[in-house]
Motif scaffolding. Structure first.
Motif, PDB file in Angstrom:
ATOM      1  N   GLY A   1      17.075 -34.938 -10.758  1.00  0.00           N
ATOM      2  CA  GLY A   1      17.764 -34.239  -9.674  1.00  0.00           C
ATOM      3  C   GLY A   1      18.515 -35.170  -8.742  1.00  0.00           C
ATOM      4  O   GLY A   1      18.217 -36.368  -8.645  1.00  0.00           O
ATOM      5  N   ALA A   2      19.497 -34.597  -8.068  1.00  0.00           N
ATOM      6  CA  ALA A   2      20.299 -35.374  -7.132  1.00  0.00           C
ATOM      7  C   ALA A   2      19.493 -35.746  -5.897  1.00  0.00           C
ATOM      8  O   ALA A   2      18.658 -34.972  -5.426  1.00  0.00           O
ATOM      9  CB  ALA A   2      21.542 -34.577  -6.725  1.00  0.00           C
ATOM     10  N   LYS A   3      19.730 -36.919  -5.382  1.00  0.00           N
ATOM     11  CA  LYS A   3      18.954 -37.459  -4.266  1.00  0.00           C
ATOM     12  C   LYS A   3      19.835 -37.693  -3.041  1.00  0.00           C
ATOM     13  O   LYS A   3      21.028 -37.981  -3.155  1.00  0.00           O
ATOM     14  CB  LYS A   3      18.314 -38.790  -4.675  1.00  0.00           C
ATOM     15  N   LYS A   4      19.205 -37.608  -1.870  1.00  0.00           N
ATOM     16  CA  LYS A   4      19.910 -37.887  -0.627  1.00  0.00           C
ATOM     17  C   LYS A   4      19.747 -39.358  -0.269  1.00  0.00           C
ATOM     18  O   LYS A   4      18.641 -39.892  -0.218  1.00  0.00           O
ATOM     19  CB  LYS A   4      19.376 -37.024   0.515  1.00  0.00           C
ATOM     20  N   VAL A   5      20.870 -40.003   0.012  1.00  0.00           N
ATOM     21  CA  VAL A   5      20.883 -41.398   0.449  1.00  0.00           C
ATOM     22  C   VAL A   5      21.186 -41.432   1.943  1.00  0.00           C
ATOM     23  O   VAL A   5      22.062 -40.717   2.426  1.00  0.00           O
ATOM     24  CB  VAL A   5      21.945 -42.204  -0.318  1.00  0.00           C
ATOM     25  N   CYS A   6      20.455 -42.265   2.678  1.00  0.00           N
ATOM     26  CA  CYS A   6      20.712 -42.474   4.098  1.00  0.00           C
ATOM     27  C   CYS A   6      21.202 -43.908   4.281  1.00  0.00           C
ATOM     28  O   CYS A   6      20.490 -44.861   3.938  1.00  0.00           O
ATOM     29  CB  CYS A   6      19.443 -42.239   4.911  1.00  0.00           C
ATOM     30  N   PHE A   7      22.407 -44.049   4.799  1.00  0.00           N
ATOM     31  CA  PHE A   7      23.061 -45.349   4.902  1.00  0.00           C
ATOM     32  C   PHE A   7      23.202 -45.761   6.364  1.00  0.00           C
ATOM     33  O   PHE A   7      23.909 -45.106   7.140  1.00  0.00           O
ATOM     34  CB  PHE A   7      24.433 -45.291   4.227  1.00  0.00           C
ATOM     35  N   ALA A   8      22.547 -46.847   6.738  1.00  0.00           N
ATOM     36  CA  ALA A   8      22.681 -47.439   8.062  1.00  0.00           C
ATOM     37  C   ALA A   8      23.654 -48.610   7.953  1.00  0.00           C
ATOM     38  O   ALA A   8      23.303 -49.678   7.440  1.00  0.00           O
ATOM     39  CB  ALA A   8      21.327 -47.909   8.588  1.00  0.00           C
ATOM     40  N   ASN A   9      24.870 -48.402   8.435  1.00  0.00           N
ATOM     41  CA  ASN A   9      25.933 -49.392   8.282  1.00  0.00           C
ATOM     42  C   ASN A   9      26.129 -50.165   9.585  1.00  0.00           C
ATOM     43  O   ASN A   9      26.114 -49.585  10.669  1.00  0.00           O
ATOM     44  CB  ASN A   9      27.242 -48.691   7.901  1.00  0.00           C
ATOM     45  N   ALA A  10      26.347 -51.470   9.468  1.00  0.00           N
ATOM     46  CA  ALA A  10      26.598 -52.289  10.652  1.00  0.00           C
ATOM     47  C   ALA A  10      27.867 -51.847  11.352  1.00  0.00           C
ATOM     48  O   ALA A  10      27.895 -51.674  12.570  1.00  0.00           O
ATOM     49  CB  ALA A  10      26.688 -53.762  10.269  1.00  0.00           C
ATOM     50  N   SER A  11      28.940 -51.642  10.576  1.00  0.00           N
ATOM     51  CA  SER A  11      30.210 -51.242  11.179  1.00  0.00           C
ATOM     52  C   SER A  11      31.277 -51.125  10.100  1.00  0.00           C
ATOM     53  O   SER A  11      31.083 -51.542   8.951  1.00  0.00           O
ATOM     54  CB  SER A  11      30.684 -52.269  12.216  1.00  0.00           C
ATOM     55  N   ILE A  12      32.415 -50.599  10.499  1.00  0.00           N
ATOM     56  CA  ILE A  12      33.645 -50.697   9.700  1.00  0.00           C
ATOM     57  C   ILE A  12      34.737 -51.258  10.621  1.00  0.00           C
ATOM     58  O   ILE A  12      35.865 -50.769  10.656  1.00  0.00           O
ATOM     59  CB  ILE A  12      34.060 -49.354   9.074  1.00  0.00           C
ATOM     60  N   SER A  13      34.391 -52.322  11.317  1.00  0.00           N
ATOM     61  CA  SER A  13      35.229 -52.810  12.408  1.00  0.00           C
ATOM     62  C   SER A  13      36.261 -53.854  11.997  1.00  0.00           C
ATOM     63  O   SER A  13      36.953 -54.393  12.857  1.00  0.00           O
ATOM     64  CB  SER A  13      34.343 -53.402  13.504  1.00  0.00           C
ATOM     65  N   ASN A  14      36.353 -54.173  10.722  1.00  0.00           N
ATOM     66  CA  ASN A  14      37.377 -55.117  10.292  1.00  0.00           C
ATOM     67  C   ASN A  14      37.896 -54.725   8.910  1.00  0.00           C
ATOM     68  O   ASN A  14      37.295 -53.883   8.222  1.00  0.00           O
ATOM     69  CB  ASN A  14      36.826 -56.548  10.299  1.00  0.00           C
ATOM     70  N   PRO A  15      39.020 -55.273   8.470  1.00  0.00           N
ATOM     71  CA  PRO A  15      39.630 -54.837   7.200  1.00  0.00           C
ATOM     72  C   PRO A  15      38.729 -55.011   5.990  1.00  0.00           C
ATOM     73  O   PRO A  15      38.772 -54.189   5.071  1.00  0.00           O
ATOM     74  CB  PRO A  15      40.879 -55.716   7.102  1.00  0.00           C
ATOM     75  N   TRP A  16      37.918 -56.072   5.972  1.00  0.00           N
ATOM     76  CA  TRP A  16      37.025 -56.284   4.825  1.00  0.00           C
ATOM     77  C   TRP A  16      36.030 -55.140   4.709  1.00  0.00           C
ATOM     78  O   TRP A  16      35.811 -54.588   3.637  1.00  0.00           O
ATOM     79  CB  TRP A  16      36.294 -57.621   4.981  1.00  0.00           C
ATOM     80  N   ARG A  17      35.424 -54.768   5.831  1.00  0.00           N
ATOM     81  CA  ARG A  17      34.434 -53.697   5.811  1.00  0.00           C
ATOM     82  C   ARG A  17      35.107 -52.346   5.570  1.00  0.00           C
ATOM     83  O   ARG A  17      34.526 -51.465   4.934  1.00  0.00           O
ATOM     84  CB  ARG A  17      33.622 -53.689   7.114  1.00  0.00           C
ATOM     85  N   GLN A  18      36.302 -52.157   6.069  1.00  0.00           N
ATOM     86  CA  GLN A  18      37.013 -50.900   5.831  1.00  0.00           C
ATOM     87  C   GLN A  18      37.361 -50.734   4.360  1.00  0.00           C
ATOM     88  O   GLN A  18      37.199 -49.644   3.794  1.00  0.00           O
ATOM     89  CB  GLN A  18      38.273 -50.853   6.697  1.00  0.00           C
ATOM     90  N   THR A  19      37.818 -51.818   3.736  1.00  0.00           N
ATOM     91  CA  THR A  19      38.110 -51.755   2.301  1.00  0.00           C
ATOM     92  C   THR A  19      36.845 -51.394   1.521  1.00  0.00           C
ATOM     93  O   THR A  19      36.869 -50.539   0.628  1.00  0.00           O
ATOM     94  CB  THR A  19      38.677 -53.097   1.810  1.00  0.00           C
ATOM     95  N   GLY A  20      35.741 -52.056   1.849  1.00  0.00           N
ATOM     96  CA  GLY A  20      34.483 -51.761   1.160  1.00  0.00           C
ATOM     97  C   GLY A  20      34.009 -50.345   1.397  1.00  0.00           C
ATOM     98  O   GLY A  20      33.489 -49.690   0.485  1.00  0.00           O
ATOM     99  N   TRP A  21      34.186 -49.849   2.604  1.00  0.00           N
ATOM    100  CA  TRP A  21      33.751 -48.494   2.948  1.00  0.00           C
ATOM    101  C   TRP A  21      34.529 -47.452   2.143  1.00  0.00           C
ATOM    102  O   TRP A  21      33.963 -46.463   1.664  1.00  0.00           O
ATOM    103  CB  TRP A  21      33.921 -48.298   4.446  1.00  0.00           C
ATOM    104  N   ILE A  22      35.831 -47.679   1.988  1.00  0.00           N
ATOM    105  CA  ILE A  22      36.632 -46.777   1.162  1.00  0.00           C
ATOM    106  C   ILE A  22      36.099 -46.779  -0.272  1.00  0.00           C
ATOM    107  O   ILE A  22      35.888 -45.722  -0.891  1.00  0.00           O
ATOM    108  CB  ILE A  22      38.115 -47.193   1.182  1.00  0.00           C
ATOM    109  N   THR A  23      35.861 -47.965  -0.814  1.00  0.00           N
ATOM    110  CA  THR A  23      35.367 -48.084  -2.187  1.00  0.00           C
ATOM    111  C   THR A  23      34.005 -47.428  -2.343  1.00  0.00           C
ATOM    112  O   THR A  23      33.741 -46.713  -3.331  1.00  0.00           O
ATOM    113  CB  THR A  23      35.290 -49.572  -2.591  1.00  0.00           C
TER     114      THR A  23
END
Length: 423
Positions: free
Chosen positions: A110-132
Motif C-alpha cells: 500500500g501507498a505510504k505517507k512521507v513527512c518531509f522536514a526541509n531546511a529551506s528552499i532559499s537558494n537556487p541549488w535547493r530550489q532545483t533539488g526541490w523541483i526534482t
C-alpha cells in the motif's frame, strides 16, 4: 557510535553532509564580512605558506585546523576514484559498497505517507533539488508507493525545524520521515526523537550527530570538493601565484571542509591564497576581486559554491585583467560564462540529483529491501571536455539551474525545470 562533522564515513566514525552547494545557518555572523576583515587582518599577505586561514573565519567560526580531519580527508580522497555500485545511468541510485541496513521490518503493501522536514528552499541549488524531488514524488504516487508527502519548510531556522519534526511526531500519521537538517548539532535530538517512533528515518544532504537513521544520503563530501578544485588550480598555476578564495558562509561544515582541504593543498604547493566570505553577494564579490586586482595580479579564483561566479569573472573584465584559472560550480550561469570567455575552468558539483534519492530509498524500505546505511553518491566535477555536452543537455534551462540535477526521465521534463516551477 556518534557522527562528528558532516560526511565522516561510517568506517571512520560516521558522517555528515551539507547544505549543498549553498545554504544558510541563521546562527552565523554577518556573511558579508570577509574572513580577512573578521580577523582584523585584511591586507596581511599570507605568503607562500598557504596560511590564508590566519586571515579567515575569526575566532567565532574557529580556525581551519578545527575543521580539518586527516582521516576524513584521506577517505574522501580515495572515494573520488571509488567504484560505485549500480547503473551509471542512474547516479541517484548508485552508492559505494559498505554496511547495509536490513529494512525487512518495514515491508508492507500500500501507498505510504512521507513527512518531509526541509531546511529551506532559499537558494537556487535547493530550489532545483526541490523541483526534482516533487517530480520524483509524482512518479511514486502514480506507482502507488507514496500516498502523499506532507512538507514543512523551516526557512533556514533551527527552532522552526525542530518544531516541524516534533509536529510530525505528535501528528502520528507519518509512515516515514525524510529530514534535510538545517544544521548538525541542533537538529540531532529532534532526529533521534523521530527515530524513537520506530518509523524509518531518511536523512539527506546534511547530517546529524547520531547514526539512528535508517539511511544517511549524501555525495562524497566537502573534502572531495576541496581536493578536486585545489588540485585543478595547482595543476594550472605556478608556485607563487595568487588565488582569491570566495567563500559563502562561515561555520557550515561541508563548506568549511571544502576550504580546509583546498587551503592544505595550496599551502603545500606554494600558492598564495587569501579567502573572503561573500554571502554570495555579487556586489561584494566584485568589490573583493577589484580590490585584490588593485593590489596586484590575481592568477586564480577558488569558490566554495558557484553563486556569484559570473560576478567574479566580470570583475576581471571590468579591470581589463586576464581571466583567472577558476573553479565555480555546475550552475548554468557559470557554465555559460565559462564557455563564452574561454577561461581555464572546472565545475565541481555537490550532486543535486541527491534530492531524488530519499524518496527512492523510502520505496526500497517499504519493499523490505536493504539500503546503504551510509548512502554515498557519486560527486564528479564537470571538465572543459564535458562542458559542451552539459550545456547542450540543459539548453533552455534558467541560469539558476544545476546541470547535474538528474531529472531527465521524470514527469514534467524539461518544462517544469525551464519554467522554474517551485511547488
Amino acid at each position: 557510535m556518534r557522527r562528528t562533522k558532516l560526511v565522516r564515513p561510517l568506517a571512520a566514525v560516521a558522517a555528515l553532509a551539507m547544505l549543498a552547494a549553498c545554504s544558510t545557518d541563521p546562527s552565523l555572523d554577518d556573511p558579508e564580512t570577509s574572513s580577512a576583515e573578521a580577523a582584523g587582518g585584511g591586507e596581511d599577505d599570507a605568503g607562500d605558506t598557504g596560511e590564508a586561514g590566519e586571515e579567515g573565519g575569526g575566532e567565532d567560526e574557529g580556525s581551519t585546523e578545527e575543521w580539518f580531519d586527516q582521516a576524513v580527508y584521506d577517505t574522501q580522497y580515495e572515494q573520488r576514484s571509488a567504484t560505485f555500485e549500480g547503473d551509471p545511468e542512474q547516479p541517484f541510485l548508485q552508492y559505494i559498497d559498505g554496511p547495509m541496513t536490513d529494512t525487512s521490518e518495514f515491508a508492507s503493501d500500500g501507498a505510504k505517507k512521507v513527512c518531509f522536514a526541509n531546511a529551506s528552499i532559499s537558494n537556487p541549488w535547493r530550489q532545483t533539488g526541490w523541483i526534482t524531488m516533487n517530480e520524483q514524488l509524482k512518479a511514486l504516487q502514480e506507482a502507488g508507493v507514496i500516498s502523499e508527502m506532507e512538507t514543512r519548510d523551516a526557512q533556514d531556522d533551527d527552532n522552526t525545524q525542530i518544531a516541524d519534526i516534533d509536529y510530525f511526531i505528535s501528528e502520528g500519521d507519518c509512515d516515514a520521515f525524510v529530514i534535510s537538517p538545517n544544521s548538525t548539532a541542533a537538529m540531532t535530538p529532534a532526529v533521534e526523537r523521530a527515530c524513537e517512533t520506530g518509523k524509518p528515518v531518511v536523512v539527506f544532504d546534511r547530517g546529524v550527530e547520531t547514526d539512528c537513521a535508517t539511511t544517511f544520503i549524501h555525495p562524497i563530501g566537502g573534502f572531495a570538493w576541496g581536493i578536486d578544485t585545489a588540485e585543478f588550480l595547482v595543476d594550472n598555476l605556478s608556485e607563487g601565484d595568487k588565488v582569491v578564495a570566495l567563500r559563502i558562509l562561515p561555520g557550515v561544515d561541508v563548506l568549511e571542509h571544502r576550504w580546509a582541504a583546498a587551503e592544505k593543498i595550496f599551502g603545500e604547493s606554494g600558492i598564495e591564497a587569501v579567502d573572503y566570505f561573500t554571502g554570495a553577494d555579487p556586489t561584494e564579490i566584485k568589490k573583493i576581486i577589484s580590490d585584490e586586482l588593485a593590489r596586484g595580479d590575481v592568477q586564480g579564483v577558488w569558490m566554495d559554491a558557484g553563486d556569484g561566479a559570473v560576478a567574479a569573472i566580470e570583475a576581471f573584465e571590468d579591470a581589463g585583467a586576464d581571466y583567472p584559472v577558476m573553479t565555480g560550480e555546475d550552475e548554468m550561469s557559470f557554465l555559460r560564462k565559462w564557455e563564452d570567455t574561454g577561461l581555464t575552468g572546472l565545475a565541481p558539483v555537490y550532486s543535486n540529483f541527491q534530492w531524488r534519492t530519499p524518496l527512492l530509498a523510502v520505496e526500497k524500505i517499504f519493499a523490505g529491501e536493504e539500503v546503504p546505511t551510509e548512502w554515498v553518491l557519486p560527486q564528479t566535477p564537470i571538465t572543459e571536455d564535458e562542458r559542451a555536452d552539459y550545456l547542450a543537455a540543459n539548453d533552455g534551462m534558467p541560469d539558476g539551474h544545476y546541470a547535474k540535477f538528474g531529472g531527465e526521465d521524470l514527469p514534467g521534463y524539461p518544462q517544469v525545470w525551464q519554467e522554474r516551477t517551485i511547488p
